[in-house]
Scaffold this motif. Structure first.
Motif, PDB file in Angstrom:
ATOM      1  N   LEU B  22      15.156   8.446 -14.650  1.00 52.51           N
ATOM      2  CA  LEU B  22      14.926   9.853 -14.705  1.00 52.51           C
ATOM      3  C   LEU B  22      15.985  10.599 -15.888  1.00 52.51           C
ATOM      4  N   ALA B  23      17.021  10.181 -15.755  1.00 55.36           N
ATOM      5  CA  ALA B  23      18.111  11.038 -16.708  1.00 55.36           C
ATOM      6  C   ALA B  23      17.456  10.811 -18.198  1.00 55.36           C
ATOM      7  N   ILE B  24      16.971   9.293 -18.308  1.00 55.59           N
ATOM      8  CA  ILE B  24      16.389   9.281 -19.985  1.00 55.59           C
ATOM      9  C   ILE B  24      15.623  10.245 -20.198  1.00 55.59           C
ATOM     10  N   LEU B  25      14.653  10.523 -19.379  1.00 52.90           N
ATOM     11  CA  LEU B  25      13.356  11.620 -19.542  1.00 52.90           C
ATOM     12  C   LEU B  25      13.911  13.001 -19.827  1.00 52.90           C
ATOM     13  N   ILE B  26      15.107  13.258 -18.925  1.00 53.48           N
ATOM     14  CA  ILE B  26      15.763  14.556 -19.232  1.00 53.48           C
ATOM     15  C   ILE B  26      16.512  14.510 -20.481  1.00 53.48           C
ATOM     16  N   LEU B  27      17.260  13.291 -20.872  1.00 54.01           N
ATOM     17  CA  LEU B  27      17.994  13.484 -22.115  1.00 54.01           C
ATOM     18  C   LEU B  27      17.076  13.659 -23.353  1.00 54.01           C
ATOM     19  N   GLU B  28      15.858  13.089 -23.313  1.00 51.72           N
ATOM     20  CA  GLU B  28      15.204  13.139 -24.411  1.00 51.72           C
ATOM     21  C   GLU B  28      14.857  14.614 -24.853  1.00 51.72           C
ATOM     22  N   ILE B  29      14.721  15.495 -23.852  1.00 46.97           N
ATOM     23  CA  ILE B  29      14.169  16.785 -24.257  1.00 46.97           C
ATOM     24  C   ILE B  29      15.287  17.737 -24.220  1.00 46.97           C
ATOM     25  N   THR B  30      16.694  17.153 -24.015  1.00 44.67           N
ATOM     26  CA  THR B  30      17.841  18.238 -24.227  1.00 44.67           C
ATOM     27  C   THR B  30      18.610  17.886 -25.461  1.00 44.67           C
ATOM     28  N   ILE B  31      18.549  16.622 -25.821  1.00 43.50           N
ATOM     29  CA  ILE B  31      19.338  16.046 -27.240  1.00 43.50           C
ATOM     30  C   ILE B  31      18.438  15.964 -28.134  1.00 43.50           C
ATOM     31  N   LYS B  32      19.004  16.468 -29.325  1.00 41.40           N
ATOM     32  CA  LYS B  32      18.381  16.101 -30.456  1.00 41.40           C
ATOM     33  C   LYS B  32      18.694  14.678 -31.063  1.00 41.40           C
ATOM     34  N   ARG B  33      17.722  13.946 -31.908  1.00 44.07           N
ATOM     35  CA  ARG B  33      18.197  12.627 -31.969  1.00 44.07           C
ATOM     36  C   ARG B  33      18.597  11.838 -31.063  1.00 44.07           C
ATOM     37  N   ALA B  34      17.895  11.683 -29.912  1.00 44.94           N
ATOM     38  CA  ALA B  34      18.572  11.058 -28.530  1.00 44.94           C
ATOM     39  C   ALA B  34      18.406   9.731 -28.708  1.00 44.94           C
ATOM     40  N   GLU B  35      17.780   9.130 -29.678  1.00 48.62           N
ATOM     41  CA  GLU B  35      17.608   7.497 -29.611  1.00 48.62           C
ATOM     42  C   GLU B  35      19.009   6.682 -29.401  1.00 48.62           C
ATOM     43  N   PRO B  36      19.803   6.853 -30.263  1.00 51.73           N
ATOM     44  CA  PRO B  36      21.318   6.033 -29.633  1.00 51.73           C
ATOM     45  C   PRO B  36      21.721   6.174 -28.306  1.00 51.73           C
ATOM     46  N   VAL B  37      21.697   7.850 -28.118  1.00 51.63           N
ATOM     47  CA  VAL B  37      22.249   7.963 -26.685  1.00 51.63           C
ATOM     48  C   VAL B  37      21.378   7.458 -25.539  1.00 51.63           C
ATOM     49  N   TYR B 102       8.447   4.236 -31.289  1.00 53.21           N
ATOM     50  CA  TYR B 102       9.498   4.552 -30.335  1.00 53.21           C
ATOM     51  C   TYR B 102       9.152   5.879 -29.585  1.00 53.21           C
ATOM     52  N   HIS B 103       9.168   5.909 -28.384  1.00 53.13           N
ATOM     53  CA  HIS B 103       9.425   7.001 -27.732  1.00 53.13           C
ATOM     54  C   HIS B 103      10.209   6.628 -26.401  1.00 53.13           C
ATOM     55  N   SER B 104      11.124   7.826 -26.133  1.00 52.22           N
ATOM     56  CA  SER B 104      12.209   7.208 -25.015  1.00 52.22           C
ATOM     57  C   SER B 104      11.605   7.017 -23.613  1.00 52.22           C
ATOM     58  N   GLU B 105      10.191   7.363 -23.536  1.00 53.19           N
ATOM     59  CA  GLU B 105       9.433   7.109 -22.245  1.00 53.19           C
ATOM     60  C   GLU B 105       9.268   5.434 -22.270  1.00 53.19           C
ATOM     61  N   TYR B 106       9.539   4.591 -23.562  1.00 53.42           N
ATOM     62  CA  TYR B 106       9.433   3.199 -23.318  1.00 53.42           C
ATOM     63  C   TYR B 106      10.469   2.751 -22.246  1.00 53.42           C
ATOM     64  N   TYR B 107      11.663   3.190 -22.651  1.00 51.93           N
ATOM     65  CA  TYR B 107      12.727   2.566 -22.002  1.00 51.93           C
ATOM     66  C   TYR B 107      12.790   2.976 -20.548  1.00 51.93           C
ATOM     67  N   ALA B 108      12.130   4.296 -20.235  1.00 48.87           N
ATOM     68  CA  ALA B 108      12.048   4.876 -18.908  1.00 48.87           C
ATOM     69  C   ALA B 108      11.114   4.180 -18.071  1.00 48.87           C
ATOM     70  N   ILE B 109       9.831   3.886 -18.636  1.00 47.95           N
ATOM     71  CA  ILE B 109       8.825   3.107 -18.037  1.00 47.95           C
ATOM     72  C   ILE B 109       9.403   1.484 -17.517  1.00 47.95           C
ATOM     73  N   ILE B 110      10.035   0.978 -18.454  1.00 47.38           N
ATOM     74  CA  ILE B 110      10.537  -0.318 -18.194  1.00 47.38           C
ATOM     75  C   ILE B 110      11.742  -0.089 -17.148  1.00 47.38           C
ATOM     76  N   LEU B 111      12.207   0.667 -16.978  1.00 51.82           N
ATOM     77  CA  LEU B 111      13.243   0.921 -15.977  1.00 51.82           C
ATOM     78  C   LEU B 111      12.569   1.189 -14.631  1.00 51.82           C
ATOM     79  N   PHE B 112      11.552   2.178 -14.544  1.00 56.64           N
ATOM     80  CA  PHE B 112      10.626   2.341 -13.497  1.00 56.64           C
ATOM     81  C   PHE B 112      10.099   1.149 -12.875  1.00 56.64           C
ATOM     82  N   SER B 113       9.537   0.206 -13.760  1.00 54.57           N
ATOM     83  CA  SER B 113       9.057  -1.005 -13.354  1.00 54.57           C
ATOM     84  C   SER B 113      10.220  -2.041 -12.900  1.00 54.57           C
ATOM     85  N   LEU B 114      11.253  -1.832 -13.397  1.00 50.32           N
ATOM     86  CA  LEU B 114      12.566  -2.624 -12.853  1.00 50.32           C
ATOM     87  C   LEU B 114      12.762  -2.306 -11.433  1.00 50.32           C
ATOM     88  N   VAL B 115      12.683  -0.825 -11.213  1.00 51.89           N
ATOM     89  CA  VAL B 115      12.880  -0.270  -9.707  1.00 51.89           C
ATOM     90  C   VAL B 115      11.631  -1.067  -8.668  1.00 51.89           C
TER      91      VAL B 115
END
Lengths: 170, 474
Positions: B22-37, B102-115
């Motif tokens: 969930l935090a990744i989804l929020i990070l993406e819209i709050t930070i510029k150049r969020a990829e490394p973060v 690359y979209h940060s959702e890629y990581y988020a969705i993998i984490l959701f499936s991990l859940v």
């Protein structure tokens, strides 16, 4: 056969016939309308199980909201009659259909005639279980973890829908 | 019945992963150049979840009104899933950048499936199990279609979704019938009255449906038709994740239901597993021979590997179960390594993935080729790699339980498998070719491959390090 049993059988027959009509109609609009009919029969069946809340929700959510959406989508897409895709049935399909039919007969035999002789009387607790209070209390006490897991699932579904369908991602 | 706050601590790994996603989804819209973060944050979250899962391993018990079990079996799989996810993230970073997805959702969705996977592994209730499976499967449908402009990716997602939804129907109907026969969805309560249930045809009908649903999820013949197309069309790193963690999760759920709840399922179910195992091994291995695309070949090989693991189910003994758990982990490491190499060689639309393009890889990229060789040796089951001991324990369990013929079929099938795995090595080392890698493999990706290769060697030379964790969990 008591009156109650006869009632259940009539509803079940209605549900099956309407379900068959859903998949045999050429026109998708007709299919949708039969599906709504099917949902009403199912809701009535839930009522015979004393599950009032689920019956109401079935009509409100499925027959009401979801099917109307279906109808809108079909009308917006302006779908006409379904065209026949294939006119010859291959031997592979014959085997598949045969196996499926055998399987369905098995299920019908076991579920319908296997061990249950007639229907059990509905316990007094069932009426209590069907109420909104009871369901709400159970959902947020006994079933709190599944409810939370489902909320994660819905978040995922929303994110996924946007990822797959948004015109431009940035 | 009441809510117990310490329960939250008992599912801490699951909570950490959910919050990270969930935090990744929020990070993406709050930070510029969020990829490394985003990348660093998700790795930190995964490591934290892994540490908490390890610390829960010695515990036992249940949480949330017997919805989930704690420690032991659940923690074993939690750690396995988390490690595989970390490796997936490491090989993904360069790949999704290079493929322009690359979209940060890629990581988020993998984490959701991990859940979802973690919920499967710890579930003690059919309801929980089902929600876990759906959470995982839905994520996979989305991930398979993540390359939105590529037709094969769309096809893969749609095919997987339609067939998966159908298989889910079987699973739910099976659950409903088992519930109808037993009057409970709690797996421990079902286990208590299992002797009585074995005489009920209604129960067996439910078990048959459940077996069909699970066979689809693990891609066992004859429910395997989706696997090659889905694995080929999906982004390679996603395929790596699906075929390792996804398969492991499906097997974990299957183990809980069959071994824990149904007490092995008597000879009826054991014989059924033996048939499924033979069909999967033979069909998977034979069709894999004729494949030119390595991704497709690995898809068929994964069907064959599901067959080997089903031998452990047919044996239905303590050793059989340990063997399956060992094999799942070993397979996870070697397969994610193999797909990791493919994700480095691939460019454009599924290019650079055929045998011809692997010609002479050893002279151009000796290190990558050496790692690939390790994974291929391990997949074919040659000592001293992890794949050998996985097969060894499973075959041993089969022989102990009187399924000697099954072990023999398994060995023969492995021999067929050796042909196409070694072929990759021969193409890399004994032919000349001129196809070069489009991009230099990144250090992060190479780290993942080295870690996977190390794990494969470690599990092959000291198998007891993992095997002792799989004993006496139920």
């Amino acid at each position: 056969m008591t009156f109650e049993e006869a009632f259940v059988y009539i509803l079940a027959a209605g549900a099956i016939v309407s379900a068959l009509l859903v998949i045999t109609r050429r026109n998708p609009i007709n299919s949708v309308i039969y599906l709504v009919l099917n949902f009403f029969f199912l809701a009535a069946l839930y009522l015979t199980l004393k599950a009032q809340f689920i019956a109401i929700i079935q009509i409100l959510v499925y027959a009401g909201a979801i099917m109307v959406l279906f109808m809108f989508v079909i009308m917006l897409l302006n779908l006409g009659d379904e065209k026949q895709l294939r006119d010859r049935v291959t031997w592979k399909q014959m085997v598949a259909i045969g196996l499926s039919l055998a399987f369905v007969m098995q299920v019908i035999y076991i579920v319908g005639f296997g061990e249950t002789d007639g229907m059990d009387a509905i316990s007094a607790k069932a009426a209590e279980i069907g109420t909104v209070e009871y369901i709400g209390k159970e959902l947020f006490s006994h079933y709190v973890l599944p409810i939370e897991a489902i909320s994660v699932l819905i978040v995922l579904a929303v994110v996924g829908a946007i990822v797959l369908a948004k015109r431009k991602l940035d | 019945m009441d809510f117990n706050p310490t329960d939250l601590l008992h599912i801490l790994p699951i909570i950490i992963v959910t919050v990270t996603a969930l935090a990744i989804l929020i990070l993406e819209i709050t930070i510029k150049r969020a990829e490394p973060v985003v990348f660093a944050f998700s790795l930190i979250g995964l490591i934290a979840a892994g540490v908490s899962a390890i610390s829960l391993y010695p515990q036992s018990g249940t949480a949330f009104n017997e919805m989930v079990s704690i420690g032991g079996f659940a923690s074993f799989f939690h750690v396995a899933f988390i490690v595989v996810t970390i490796l997936t993230f490491l090989i993904s970073r360069q790949y999704i950048e290079r493929m322009g997805i690359y979209h940060s959702e890629y990581y988020a969705i993998i984490l959701f499936s991990l859940v979802g996977m973690m919920l499967i592994a710890s579930s003690l209730d059919l309801l929980m199990l089902f929600i876990g499976i759906e959470l995982m499967s839905l994520s996979f449908y989305i991930l398979a279609g993540f390359m939105r402009t590529r037709l094969t990716s769309n096809e893969s997602a749609l095919k997987y979704f339609l067939l998966g939804a159908f298989a889910t129907g079987f699973l739910v109907y099976g659950i409903a019938l088992v519930y109808g026969a037993s009057g409970t969805t709690n797996l421990a309560s079902i286990a208590e009255q299992i002797d009585q249930l074995f005489t009920s045809t209604l129960f067996w009908m439910g078990v048959a449906m459940l077996t069909m649903g699970f066979s689809f999820k693990i891609a066992a013949v004859p429910f395997h038709m989706w696997a090659p197309d889905v694995y080929e069309g999906a982004p390679t790193t996603v395929t790596a994740f699906m075929s390792t963690a996804g398969k492991a999760a499906a097997f974990a759920g299957f183990l809980i239901v069959v071994m824990f709840s149904f007490a092995g399922g008597t000879e009826k179910l054991q014989d059924l597993f033996a048939i499924l195992a033979v069909a999967s091994m033979v069909v998977g291995n034979v069709i894999a021979i004729s494949q030119h695309n390595l991704k497709r070949m690995l898809a068929y090989s994964s069907i064959a590997h599901a067959g080997y693991m089903l031998i452990g189910f047919a044996a239905a003994s303590e050793l059989g179960m340990s063997g399956v758990m060992f094999y799942i982990v070993a397979y996870g490491f070697m397969n994610i390594g193999a797909f990791g190499v493919l994700s480095m060689t691939e460019y454009g639309e599924n290019k650079n993935l055929t045998f011809d393009e692997f010609k002479g890889l050893a002279t151009r990229k000796p290190f990558v080729a050496a790692l690939m060789a390790i994974f291929m040796f391990s997949l074919s089951g040659i000592p001293p790699f992890a794949g050998f001991f996985g097969k060894y324990y499973i075959f041993l369990a089969a022989i102990q339980e009187g399924y000697t013929w099954l072990a023999i079929v398994g060995v023969l099938a492995s021999v067929i498998g050796v042909y196409y795995y070694i072929r990759v090595i021969i193409y890399m080392y004994f032919y000349d070719g001129d196809v070069t890698l489009e991009a230099e493999p990144s250090y992060i990706g190479m780290t993942a491959l080295v870690l996977a290769a190390f794990a494969v060697l470690q599990m092959g030379i000291f198998p007891s390090t993992v095997l002792r964790l799989t004993v006496g969990l139920f």
